[in-house]
Design a protein around this motif. Structure first.
Motif, PDB file in Angstrom:
ATOM      1  N   ASP A 120      13.358   6.176  -0.825  1.00 38.65           N
ATOM      2  CA  ASP A 120      13.184   4.909   0.081  1.00 38.65           C
ATOM      3  C   ASP A 120      12.439   5.420   1.353  1.00 38.65           C
ATOM      4  N   TYR A 121      12.612   6.552   1.798  1.00 35.05           N
ATOM      5  CA  TYR A 121      11.837   7.019   3.163  1.00 35.05           C
ATOM      6  C   TYR A 121      10.449   7.037   2.533  1.00 35.05           C
ATOM      7  N   ALA A 122      10.456   7.812   1.606  1.00 28.46           N
ATOM      8  CA  ALA A 122       8.773   8.178   0.934  1.00 28.46           C
ATOM      9  C   ALA A 122       8.208   6.609   0.966  1.00 28.46           C
ATOM     10  N   LEU A 123       8.889   5.896   0.224  1.00 26.54           N
ATOM     11  CA  LEU A 123       8.247   4.473  -0.017  1.00 26.54           C
ATOM     12  C   LEU A 123       8.093   3.886   1.364  1.00 26.54           C
ATOM     13  N   ALA A 124       8.761   3.758   2.334  1.00 31.76           N
ATOM     14  CA  ALA A 124       8.487   3.340   3.514  1.00 31.76           C
ATOM     15  C   ALA A 124       7.337   3.823   4.369  1.00 31.76           C
ATOM     16  N   LEU A 125       7.281   5.227   4.262  1.00 30.29           N
ATOM     17  CA  LEU A 125       5.960   5.838   4.658  1.00 30.29           C
ATOM     18  C   LEU A 125       4.726   5.298   3.891  1.00 30.29           C
ATOM     19  N   ALA A 126       4.813   5.449   2.815  1.00 30.57           N
ATOM     20  CA  ALA A 126       3.715   4.762   2.140  1.00 30.57           C
ATOM     21  C   ALA A 126       3.099   3.424   2.577  1.00 30.57           C
ATOM     22  N   ALA A 127       4.383   2.556   2.519  1.00 33.81           N
ATOM     23  CA  ALA A 127       4.201   1.173   2.639  1.00 33.81           C
ATOM     24  C   ALA A 127       3.693   0.888   4.058  1.00 33.81           C
ATOM     25  N   ALA A 128       3.918   1.602   5.080  1.00 29.94           N
ATOM     26  CA  ALA A 128       3.532   1.450   6.512  1.00 29.94           C
ATOM     27  C   ALA A 128       1.993   1.713   6.608  1.00 29.94           C
ATOM     28  N   VAL A 129       1.711   2.683   5.795  1.00 31.82           N
ATOM     29  CA  VAL A 129       0.110   2.961   5.729  1.00 31.82           C
ATOM     30  C   VAL A 129      -0.573   2.017   4.956  1.00 31.82           C
ATOM     31  N   GLU A 130      -0.293   1.563   3.930  1.00 31.56           N
ATOM     32  CA  GLU A 130      -0.912   0.701   2.920  1.00 31.56           C
ATOM     33  C   GLU A 130      -0.860  -0.913   3.374  1.00 31.56           C
ATOM     34  N   ARG A 131       0.065  -1.304   4.395  1.00 33.02           N
ATOM     35  CA  ARG A 131      -0.327  -2.467   4.875  1.00 33.02           C
ATOM     36  C   ARG A 131      -1.422  -2.678   5.555  1.00 33.02           C
ATOM     37  N   TYR A 132      -2.378  -1.447   5.937  1.00 36.42           N
ATOM     38  CA  TYR A 132      -3.752  -1.582   6.511  1.00 36.42           C
ATOM     39  C   TYR A 132      -4.703  -1.625   5.557  1.00 36.42           C
ATOM     40  N   SER A 133      -4.330  -1.481   4.223  1.00 35.15           N
ATOM     41  CA  SER A 133      -5.513  -1.415   3.232  1.00 35.15           C
ATOM     42  C   SER A 133      -5.548  -2.775   2.510  1.00 35.15           C
ATOM     43  N   ARG A 134      -6.914  -2.452   1.762  1.00 39.32           N
ATOM     44  CA  ARG A 134      -7.571  -3.596   1.165  1.00 39.32           C
ATOM     45  C   ARG A 134      -7.299  -3.294  -0.385  1.00 39.32           C
ATOM     46  N   HIS A 135      -7.140  -2.216  -0.480  1.00 37.80           N
ATOM     47  CA  HIS A 135      -7.017  -1.691  -1.996  1.00 37.80           C
ATOM     48  C   HIS A 135      -5.967  -2.357  -2.976  1.00 37.80           C
ATOM     49  N   PRO A 136      -6.260  -2.680  -4.301  1.00 37.62           N
ATOM     50  CA  PRO A 136      -5.279  -3.430  -5.068  1.00 37.62           C
ATOM     51  C   PRO A 136      -3.670  -2.790  -5.298  1.00 37.62           C
TER      52      PRO A 136
END
Length: 634
Positions: free
Chosen positions: A358-374
């Motif tokens: 869950d922590y790893a997913l939170a880290l990834a999601a924090a960054v990916e909120r700024y991406s336009r990649h599918p």
């Protein structure tokens, strides 16, 4: 596809365009001026002849002036058109004017000038109606930018003065002036007008921004990465503007019909002259034969189809495809975002070194909120579904081909591909689907797998193409691995699959099938652009890539297979009504020609009859955009 929060779109007062003045468009054109002046000249002639009682040149001088003054520029245009089309549909109009002048029938000549100039003016005004979206885009375009000086002050400059590297301040609720990168500030931008996605995209240091997006409530400082003319907004305007310069295939068909029709009319006119010895018979024939159903009716039908498509979220970039789209033999699909939703979901999330998932997913999601990649959307949605903590990003960077990097909770988080690893042998091999690798402070931390499921309607649509539209072959042409492409093909009922194909390979496949019949290529990525530009009909799903939009003949903004079916039906409707208009108008004119050959129709009566035929042709063609039918049978 944006990884975005479901925030309502920001409304800008600059986004509400005013409706163009159609009357001004008509009377403001050269042909409109000639048509108006001709009406005035005819009215003045009638007053001088019947109210004042003058005869001869004293009454007809207004007609002489307008026929000479208006007929010369129209005649030049006719000659140019005849050379370009080997004797186009408007050649008879020029012959009618010349014959009328030689025989002293100035009123008849003036009426033909009115028909020709009025038709051209109507077509031009209607074309401007078809470009209402382009007009709205042009009026909405950013005009100024706030450039930040070295001393910290700002100065307003014209958008054309922006240079790459300039630091620009984007104030709340303003349009982003050029493409750039955020260097200061945290906020959000509404890109829905440009991408079709009704969400606000978060922006932070390192985020990419596109011109024309609407800033939200917080000021941002960006560094320009492109000039105004090279930015996203200008590219979209350019794509739409190009649609106006493409001459439709149906108009070329009209020219070919007109060439044969001209020969027929001149032959019948000569017969009437020979059997009667009266040259006015020839004039009467060519006047009633003036092919305005071709000159006006076909373009009006095309313009109506463009408007009809626009109301359904389809931009027609090349009107010529409207005649061909309903008669394609082979339909080729890129895989992702066409037959699939282009919204992958996570199927496997594996961490290493005891890292909490869950922590790893939170880290990834924090960054990916700024991406336009599918793939970013899949990660963010999975994080939201699990209810993991939303962590703050201190900085962000996304470089093409290198993945997304951000600093979160004191860690450098990088989302990239397995190619970034020195040794990827321990990762699962030959798995169907897509994948992403997460690195923490440069070390492997997690492996994520995704799968993009088929659209619910995809299988029915594939079957529908053959049953209802006569398509003989459907195929998938994809750069993805064979296992993923074949999985999709089995799901939707496609037997022919070309996987792992490069852009050059896609191009060769399209060229091969072009030799066998008409082709339609449906894609949404830059790697589809060459194939899309080469196919008989190239259709882009969504507005995610400027290159793809430029290569496409039509753009389906909301990425819906039903909209593609709409396009096929709109093309069929346009072609049917255009042919009805052209052939029906010529048939009525032929009846008039027969009457004129036997002296039952004078030149003046022929001119009036031709005006009636023109009105009928225009009314028939104008019904293209007005239909209660669903325009989809799937």
């Amino acid at each position: 596809m944006n990884a975005a929060t479901h925030t309502p779109a920001v409304k800008s007062p600059a986004t509400v365009p005013t409706q163009p003045n159609r009357m001004r468009e008509f009377f403001g054109s050269r042909d409109g001026v000639i048509a108006t002046a001709t009406l005035v000249a005819i009215a003045l002639f009638l007053i001088l002849r019947f109210a004042v009682g003058l005869e001869g040149f004293a009454a007809s001088w207004p007609l002489v002036v307008i026929v000479i003054g208006g007929g010369i520029p129209l005649g030049i245009d006719v000659v140019k058109s005849a050379i370009a089309t080997r004797g186009g549909a408007d050649t008879l109009a020029a012959v009618s004017i010349i014959a009328s002048v030689l025989l002293g029938e100035w009123l008849v000549a003036a009426i033909v000038v009115l028909m020709l100039s009025g038709g051209e003016a109507l077509e031009e005004a209607a074309s401007k109606r078809a470009s209402a979206t382009l007009d709205a885009l042009a009026r909405r375009a950013p005009q100024i930018a706030h450039r930040r000086n070295p001393d910290g002050t700002t100065a307003d400059i014209a958008i054309e003065e922006v240079r790459i590297g300039d630091e620009l301040v984007v104030l709340p609720h303003e349009l982003c002036p050029v493409d750039g990168e955020v260097i200061s500030g945290h906020g959000a931008m509404d890109e829905s007008f440009l991408t079709g996605e009704p969400y606000v995209v978060s922006k932070s240091e390192g985020s990419q921004v596109i011109s024309g997006a609407i800033n939200a409530d917080d000021a941002l400082v960006i560094r320009a990465t492109a000039l105004a003319e090279d930015s996203r907004y200008a590219s979209i305007v350019g794509v739409l503007r190009e649609a106006e310069t493409n001459r439709p295939e149906m108009r070329r068909l009209a020219d070919r019909l007109g060439a044969w029709y001209t020969v027929l009319a001149l032959t019948m006119g000569a017969i009437g002259w020979i059997i009667s010895g009266d040259p006015t018979r020839f004039l009467a024939v060519v006047v009633i034969a003036t092919p305005c159903p071709l000159l006006i009716g076909v373009p009006v039908a095309i313009i109506g189809a463009i408007n009809l498509a626009a109301r359904r979220g389809i931009i027609i970039k090349n009107p010529g495809i409207l005649e061909a789209v309903s008669r394609v033999d082979t339909v080729m699909f890129d895989k992702t975002g066409t037959l699939t939703y282009g919204r992958p979901v996570i199927t496997h999330f594996q961490t290493t070194g005891g890292l909490d998932e869950d922590y790893a997913l939170a880290l990834a999601a924090a960054v990916e909120r700024y991406s336009r990649h599918p793939l970013a959307t899949a990660i963010v949605e999975e994080a939201d579904a699990r209810g993991v903590d939303k962590l703050t990003v201190d900085s962000i960077s996304e470089k093409p081909g290198q993945g997304l990097t951000g600093v979160v909770d004191g860690l450098e988080v990088k989302l990239t591909s397995r190619k970034a690893l020195a040794d990827s042998s321990f990762l699962p091999q030959d798995q169907a689907g897509m994948e992403s690798v997460m690195l923490l402070d440069g070390e492997f931390a997690a492996f994520i797998q995704f799968r993009d499921e088929p659209r619910r309607s995809a299988a029915d649509f594939i079957a529908h193409l053959g049953k209802k539209h006569g398509t003989t072959e459907t195929m998938i042409i994809s750069g993805d691995r064979a296992s993923e492409a074949e999985y999709l093909a089995e799901k939707v009922g496609i037997k022919t699959v070309h996987a792992g194909v490069s852009p050059e390979g896609k191009l060769e496949l399209v060229r091969e099938h072009n030799k066998r019949g008409k082709t339609l290529f449906l894609g949404d990525g830059i790697n589809d652009a060459p194939a899309m530009a080469t196919a008989t009909v190239g259709v882009a799903f969504g507005a995610g890539s400027d290159v793809t939009m430029e290569a496409a003949d039509a753009v389906v903004l909301d990425s819906s297979l039903e909209r593609l079916d709409n396009l096929i039906h709109i093309g069929a409707r346009m072609r049917r009504i255009a042919l009805q208009t052209a052939i029906g108008g010529m048939a009525l004119s032929f009846i008039g020609m027969v009457l004129a050959v036997f002296g039952l129709l004078t030149p003046l009566m022929g001119a009036i009859a031709q005006e009636v035929i023109d009105v009928l042709a225009i009314l028939n063609a104008a019904r293209v955009p007005f239909t209660k039918k669903k325009l989809s049978d799937f």
